[in-house]
Each structure stands twice: as structure tokens, then as C-alpha cells.
Design a protein around this motif. Structure first.
Motif, PDB file in Angstrom:
ATOM      1  N   PRO A  13       0.695  -1.257   0.160  1.00 29.89           N
ATOM      2  CA  PRO A  13       0.104   0.064   0.110  1.00 29.89           C
ATOM      3  C   PRO A  13       0.642   1.255   0.063  1.00 29.89           C
ATOM      4  O   PRO A  13       0.258   2.490  -0.200  1.00 29.89           O
ATOM      5  CB  PRO A  13      -0.889  -0.169   1.284  1.00 29.89           C
ATOM      6  N   GLU A  14       2.102   1.179   0.081  1.00 36.10           N
ATOM      7  CA  GLU A  14       2.816   2.336   0.222  1.00 36.10           C
ATOM      8  C   GLU A  14       3.810   2.464  -0.956  1.00 36.10           C
ATOM      9  O   GLU A  14       5.140   2.269  -0.562  1.00 36.10           O
ATOM     10  CB  GLU A  14       3.714   2.451   1.632  1.00 36.10           C
ATOM     11  N   ALA A  15       3.137   2.844  -2.080  1.00 37.60           N
ATOM     12  CA  ALA A  15       4.076   2.963  -3.326  1.00 37.60           C
ATOM     13  C   ALA A  15       5.130   3.894  -3.159  1.00 37.60           C
ATOM     14  O   ALA A  15       4.894   4.967  -2.922  1.00 37.60           O
ATOM     15  CB  ALA A  15       3.175   2.979  -4.273  1.00 37.60           C
TER      16      ALA A  15
ATOM     17  N   LEU B 198       4.974   7.794  -4.073  1.00 36.92           N
ATOM     18  CA  LEU B 198       3.785   7.496  -4.926  1.00 36.92           C
ATOM     19  C   LEU B 198       2.435   7.377  -4.104  1.00 36.92           C
ATOM     20  O   LEU B 198       1.458   7.763  -4.895  1.00 36.92           O
ATOM     21  CB  LEU B 198       3.822   6.502  -5.843  1.00 36.92           C
ATOM     22  N   GLU B 199       2.595   7.610  -2.911  1.00 33.65           N
ATOM     23  CA  GLU B 199       1.569   7.501  -2.025  1.00 33.65           C
ATOM     24  C   GLU B 199       1.006   8.633  -1.827  1.00 33.65           C
ATOM     25  O   GLU B 199       1.539   9.614  -1.113  1.00 33.65           O
ATOM     26  CB  GLU B 199       1.925   6.561  -0.569  1.00 33.65           C
ATOM     27  N   ARG B 200      -0.336   9.079  -2.060  1.00 34.12           N
ATOM     28  CA  ARG B 200      -0.846  10.460  -1.826  1.00 34.12           C
ATOM     29  C   ARG B 200      -1.545  10.354  -0.593  1.00 34.12           C
ATOM     30  O   ARG B 200      -2.424  11.499  -0.203  1.00 34.12           O
ATOM     31  CB  ARG B 200      -1.889  10.681  -3.065  1.00 34.12           C
ATOM     32  N   ASP B 201      -2.027   9.346   0.084  1.00 31.84           N
ATOM     33  CA  ASP B 201      -2.697   9.200   1.234  1.00 31.84           C
ATOM     34  C   ASP B 201      -2.182   9.109   2.419  1.00 31.84           C
ATOM     35  O   ASP B 201      -1.435   8.438   2.935  1.00 31.84           O
ATOM     36  CB  ASP B 201      -3.710   7.885   1.240  1.00 31.84           C
TER      37      ASP B 201
ATOM     38  N   MET C   3       3.358   4.686   6.394  1.00 38.83           N
ATOM     39  CA  MET C   3       3.523   4.194   7.647  1.00 38.83           C
ATOM     40  C   MET C   3       4.367   4.623   8.595  1.00 38.83           C
ATOM     41  O   MET C   3       3.973   4.769   9.893  1.00 38.83           O
ATOM     42  CB  MET C   3       4.227   2.684   7.422  1.00 38.83           C
ATOM     43  N   MET C   4       5.441   5.283   8.092  1.00 42.37           N
ATOM     44  CA  MET C   4       6.460   6.010   9.044  1.00 42.37           C
ATOM     45  C   MET C   4       5.888   7.207   9.604  1.00 42.37           C
ATOM     46  O   MET C   4       5.931   7.475  10.952  1.00 42.37           O
ATOM     47  CB  MET C   4       7.348   6.491   8.172  1.00 42.37           C
ATOM     48  N   TRP C   5       4.986   7.907   8.946  1.00 42.71           N
ATOM     49  CA  TRP C   5       4.275   9.037   9.608  1.00 42.71           C
ATOM     50  C   TRP C   5       3.573   8.875  10.771  1.00 42.71           C
ATOM     51  O   TRP C   5       3.308   9.665  11.676  1.00 42.71           O
ATOM     52  CB  TRP C   5       3.331   9.763   8.294  1.00 42.71           C
ATOM     53  N   SER C   6       2.977   7.570  10.702  1.00 46.80           N
ATOM     54  CA  SER C   6       2.259   7.119  12.036  1.00 46.80           C
ATOM     55  C   SER C   6       2.883   7.222  13.251  1.00 46.80           C
ATOM     56  O   SER C   6       2.306   7.107  14.150  1.00 46.80           O
ATOM     57  CB  SER C   6       1.404   5.859  11.664  1.00 46.80           C
TER      58      SER C   6
END
Ligand code: NDP
Length: 508
Positions: free
Chosen positions: A139-141, A489-492, A497-500
Motif C-alpha cells: 500500500p505504500e508505493a 507515490l503514496e498520496r494518502d 507507515m512511518m508518518w504514523s
């Protein structure tokens, strides 16, 4: 003053000759006859500042920075053509400057330099400076690229034994990688490098390649500590190399060191002794023994020792030592008086220890060249591996012979040295020789030959013989630095994951 004495070698900075901002100069001596034939500007920190500033400006020029690898390769080919067109004068200057024979310059220096340039020109044309890493899945492209970039201004500090060859072996990969250069040749041999750079300036943009002449203590140190120099590439003694590395640490420079050696040549019982006699003398006496990768510790199986010594003495007897400009000369003078005194000091020490001289041990005064610095081919046997002449780099036509009785003992003696540049095996059993090669601690191992340098084969030292590799792909990479560019490439934000680790409730 004769015409020859009017020759002066200044600096070459920002595309033009430059005498330096102080008038200080020193004599340049032809080691073949001990006579002064030119003078050389003694540069200082101010001259180094001017050269580094020119090289930095040139590095920042878009025309240089953005040049394609294909165009850079074409430019290098042109450098090769310039050297080819001026080969004769370069050979003559090299011989007068360093005492190397014209036979060496014609048979090795010029051909190997042209080959090296062709190799790096081809290599850079086919080098892709950007490599894509595999895209990370959902999910984290994201994906990443690894870029190989030039370092910036590179300082090249070179010695007196092969001035043109060593200069080109550093200049060409440095330029191929997109750097700009300030080179400092040895104060004993300023001529060929200065002339080479002047010639290459016909095809290179101004400021890309600069020379500052002078001594190590002022020019060398100013380059090594200069904040705008990104890399120092040095060839010379281990002692100065270590000093350079310490100084460069202050500004976190990259450092490449190609240092001394004390190459062991193991002669097995089954060796072809005629081949070995010619090969050992080639490996140790070529260029008056002034080559870092020379084979100078000859480890001989006791069963063949006496026979081999007879053959070595007979081969040495055929060598012609004298005028380096005579194509019949095997080797010429020692490159400078200091080095000559060092060599004679080691020989005198061996005499005082009562060691056995198979041949040589005396200076030579060839007719018409009585003022030059010539030493007989010298082979000393019954040497123990802990003696000075077995451990110190003599850098002259002096071979130390050590007897062994079994193979494991030979390998241990070979590795009992602080150096690790070259080593070799003389044997008719090639498979077994490779098993021995595997156990030898050196950057280059040669079986039934010596000095087998190739443009595409990495060359450099283990242990105190240096850091890094020259030649081959490794030689190009040594003048590059690596940058990684990551693209998410992840826009959401909720899927990052690291941002969490910081954000507890990111909003879409
Ligand atoms: P050095 O190592 O002193 O000289 C090599 C280069 O380094 C020269 O350009 C020299 O400049 C420069 N240099 C010297 N001191 C400094 C410094 N403090 N900072 C920066 N640069 C410096 O070799 P030598 O000429 O004194 O020879 C001594 C021994 O070194 C030889 O007997 C041999 O054993 C070994 N040697 C090894 C070589 C190799 O190919 N690995 C080549 C030459 C020598 P300058 O001389 O102008 O002062």
C-alpha cells in the motif's frame, strides 16, 4: 646560460600558463647527468587557491556539468589523439625529467596511456549514472533511484617514477566522472605533467585541468586541506600517504592512496628457471626498480636456490645500464639524488651485515654520464625476512633473496610484511599456483609474470599499500559519489507507515 637552461616550468591555471604570485623557483635536474636543465616555479597556498577556484568555476559551468556521457567520452578520445600526436616530445621530456628509458616510454608509457584513455572513453559512454531500484509494492508505493555523480574538484598528487602514466591514470577517470582537477606533480619531475596539461588544454574547457608545481609541504598540504577540494588521489610513499589521510580527515575528504610495496615472488621447485630468471629480473629491476608493484622479495625453494642464483647473475650481466635516451639501454639512472643515496644506504647496510651479494652492489659511472645516479643490478641472498632490506621499500634495482623449505613457510614469509600491493608465484603447476595465490595478501597476484597491469583490471593495495583501487570500473567509481533519490507515490497520508510514528490521526 644555455638554451636548455632557459626552460622554465610554471603552473597552468584556468587555461593559461601562470608563473605564480611569488618569483620563487628551483632547479630541475636531469638525473642522467646530474645537470640542471630547467627551473620550476615553487607554488604556494595562494597558487593553490587560484587553481582550486578555477577548477570550482569550471565544475559549476553548465556546459561541463550537464555534458552527456557520450560527449565526455568523445572529449577523452580527443585527449588520446593529442597525446598520440605529441608522443615523441612527451617521451623525450619524460625521459629527461625522470630518467626513465626512451624504450620504456615508447613501449609502455605512451601505449598504456592511449589504451587507458580509450578504455575510460568507452566505459563512460556506456555508463548509466542512474539506476532504478525495484518499485515498492502497495500500500505504500514508492520508488528510488541511485545516482552516480562527480565529486567536484579533485586534487591529484603524483610521484616521480612514472610521471605521465600515473598522472593520466588519475586525470582521465576523474574527468570521465565529470570532476575537475588540480594536479601537483613531484618537484623532481614537473616537466612532463606540465607539458601534458598544456597540450590537453587545446581540447578541454578552461579550468577543467590545472597544474600547480611546488613541493609537498606547501602545495601538497594546501591541496589536501583546501575546503573546496572533494577528493585527494595520491600515489607515493606510505608515510606521506598516511599523513595525507590524516590531514584530509579534517574536512572529510575522500582519499585514494596508492602506496608502496615489497612484493614477494615465490619460486617453487617446479618453476621453469630460465623463465623465472628473466621474469624475476623484469619484475624487480624494470625502471631501475622504481615501481611500487615491483617484486623485490624473492622467496626461493632451497632445492633450486644455487641454480637460480647462477641464472639470475647471468641475466643481470646482460643488462645495459646507462643513457636513458639510448634505445639499447635496459634501465637508466635513479630518478633523483635523494633516492640514489637512500638505495646506496640500504646496499651499504647489507654489506655491513655480511650478506652474500650474488651480483652488483656498486654505483655505475657510464662514460659521458658520470654525473648521473646509476646503480648496478644488485641481488642479495641469505636475507632473513625481518631484516631492513626485506621489509623496507628500497625502490631501486635491489632484490633480496630468502630461502624456504616448504610451501606453507613460503606463504607465511610472503605475508609477513606491512605491505600488500603485489605478489607472485613462479611454478609450472598453474592450478596449484592459484591455490597459493588465494592465500597471498596483496591486491595483485601474478603467476609466471610480473607488472601485468591492464586498463580494465583494478589495481591497489592491501594493508599499508593503500586504500581504494585505480583502473577498471572501480577506478571510475573512485571519482564518483552516490546519491539516492526516493519518490513516494503514496498520496494518502494515512497509508504512510512511518508518518504514523509522529501523527496519530492524519486526515485524507
Ligand atoms: P613522496 O611520497 O614524498 O612523494 C610523492 C608525492 O607526494 C610528491 O608529489 C611529493 O611532493 C608529495 N608530498 C610529499 N610530502 C607531502 C605532504 N606533506 N603533503 C602532500 N603531498 C606531499 O615520495 P618521495 O619522492 O619522497 O620518495 C620516497 C619513497 O617513497 C621512495 O623511496 C619510495 O619508497 C616511495 N615512493 C613510492 C611511489 C609509488 O609509486 N607508490 C612513488 C614514489 C616514491 P614533492 O616530492 O614535490 O615534495
Amino acid at each position: 646560460m644555455s638554451l636548455q637552461q632557459e626552460l622554465h616550468y610554471g603552473h597552468f591555471i584556468d587555461g593559461q600558463d601562470y608563473l605564480g604570485h611569488t618569483p620563487e623557483s628551483i632547479d630541475v635536474i636531469n638525473p642522467a647527468n646530474g645537470e640542471v636543465y630547467a627551473t620550476m616555479s615553487m607554488g604556494d597556498k595562494g597558487d593553490v587557491d587560484a587553481a582550486v577556484a578555477a577548477a570550482k568555476r569550471a565544475f559549476n559551468q553548465p556546459s561541463w556539468r550537464e555534458m552527456s556521457n557520450n560527449d565526455r567520452g568523445d572529449l577523452l578520445f580527443k585527449c588520446g589523439q593529442v597525446i598520440g600526436a605529441h608522443a615523441e616530445e612527451l617521451m623525450f621530456i619524460e625521459s629527461r625529467d625522470s630518467g626513465g628509458t626512451i624504450r620504456r616510454a615508447a613501449g609502455m608509457d605512451i601505449p598504456i596511456v592511449i589504451d587507458l584513455i580509450g578504455y575510460y572513453a568507452d566505459l563512460i559512454k556506456t555508463t548509466n549514472n542512474i539506476v532504478d531500484l525495484p518499485t515498492k509494492p502497495l500500500p505504500e508505493a514508492g520508488h528510488a533511484q541511485v545516482w552516480q555523480e562527480p565529486i567536484g574538484v579533485c586534487a591529484l598528487i603524483t610521484p616521480w617514477n612514472f610521471p605521465i602514466f600515473i598522472a593520466v591514470a588519475k586525470i582521465i577517470p576523474a574527468l570521465a566522472a565529470g570532476n575537475t582537477v588540480v594536479i601537483k606533480p613531484s618537484e623532481y619531475t614537473p616537466a612532463s605533467t606540465t607539458h601534458l596539461v598544456q597540450l590537453l588544454s587545446d581540447v578541454l574547457p578552461k579550468g577543467v585541468l590545472n597544474v600547480v608545481n611546488g613541493d609537498g609541504a606547501s602545495v601538497g598540504e594546501a591541496l589536501t586541506t583546501h575546503p573546496d577540494v572533494g577528493k585527494v588521489s595520491f600515489t607515493g610513499s606510505t608515510c606521506v600517504g598516511k599523513h595525507i589521510q590524516k590531514m584530509a580527515t579534517e574536512s572529510c575528504k575522500l582519499v585514494g592512496l596508492e602506496l608502496g610495496g615489497k612484493g614477494p615472488a615465490i619460486v617453487m621447485k617446479d618453476a621453469d628457471l630460465d623463465l623465472a630468471a628473466y621474469g624475476i629480473t623484469f619484475g624487480g629491476l624494470f625502471n631501475s626498480g622504481q615501481a611500487c608493484e615491483s617484486g623485490t622479495r624473492i622467496l626461493v625453494h632451497e632445492a633450486i636456490h644455487d641454480q637460480l642464483m647462477e641464472k639470475l647473475a647471468a641475466v643481470c650481466d646482460t643488462l645495459v645500464v646507462g643513457n636513458p635516451l639510448d634505445p639499447a639501454t635496459s634501465y637508466g639512472p635513479i630518478a633523483n639524488k635523494n633516492q640514489y643515496d637512500r638505495i646506496m644506504g640500504y646496499i651499504d647496510g647489507a654489506k655491513q651485515q655480511g650478506l652474500t651479494f650474488v651480483c652488483g652492489g656498486e654505483p655505475i659511472k657510464p662514460k659521458g654520464f658520470e654525473g648521473g645516479y646509476y646503480v648496478q643490478p644488485t641481488i642479495i641472498t641469505d636475507v632473513k625476512n625481518d631484516m631492513d632490506i626485506a621489509q623496507q621499500e628500497i625502490f631501486g634495482p635491489v632484490l633480496s633473496v630468502i630461502k624456504f623449505s616448504d610451501e606453507q613457510q613460503a606463504i607465511e614469509i610472503a605475508n609477513e610484511t606491512s605491505y600488500g600491493l603485489s605478489a607472485g608465484v613462479w611454478s609450472d603447476d598453474l592450478v596449484h599456483a592459484q591455490k597459493i595465490a588465494k592465500q597471498l595478501q596483496a591486491g595483485s597476484i601474478w603467476i609466471n609474470d610480473w607488472h601485468m597491469l591492464r586498463s580494465d583490471a583494478p589495481f591497489g593495495g592491501y594493508k599499508n599499500s593503500g586504500i581504494g583501487r585505480e583502473f577498471g570500473i572501480a577506478g571510475l567509481q573512485a571519482f564518483m559519489q552516490t546519491k539516492t533519490i526516493g519518490v513516494s507515490l503514496e498520496r494518502d497520508p494515512r497509508n504512510k507507515m512511518m508518518w504514523s510514528l509522529l501523527h496519530t490521526s492524519p486526515q485524507q
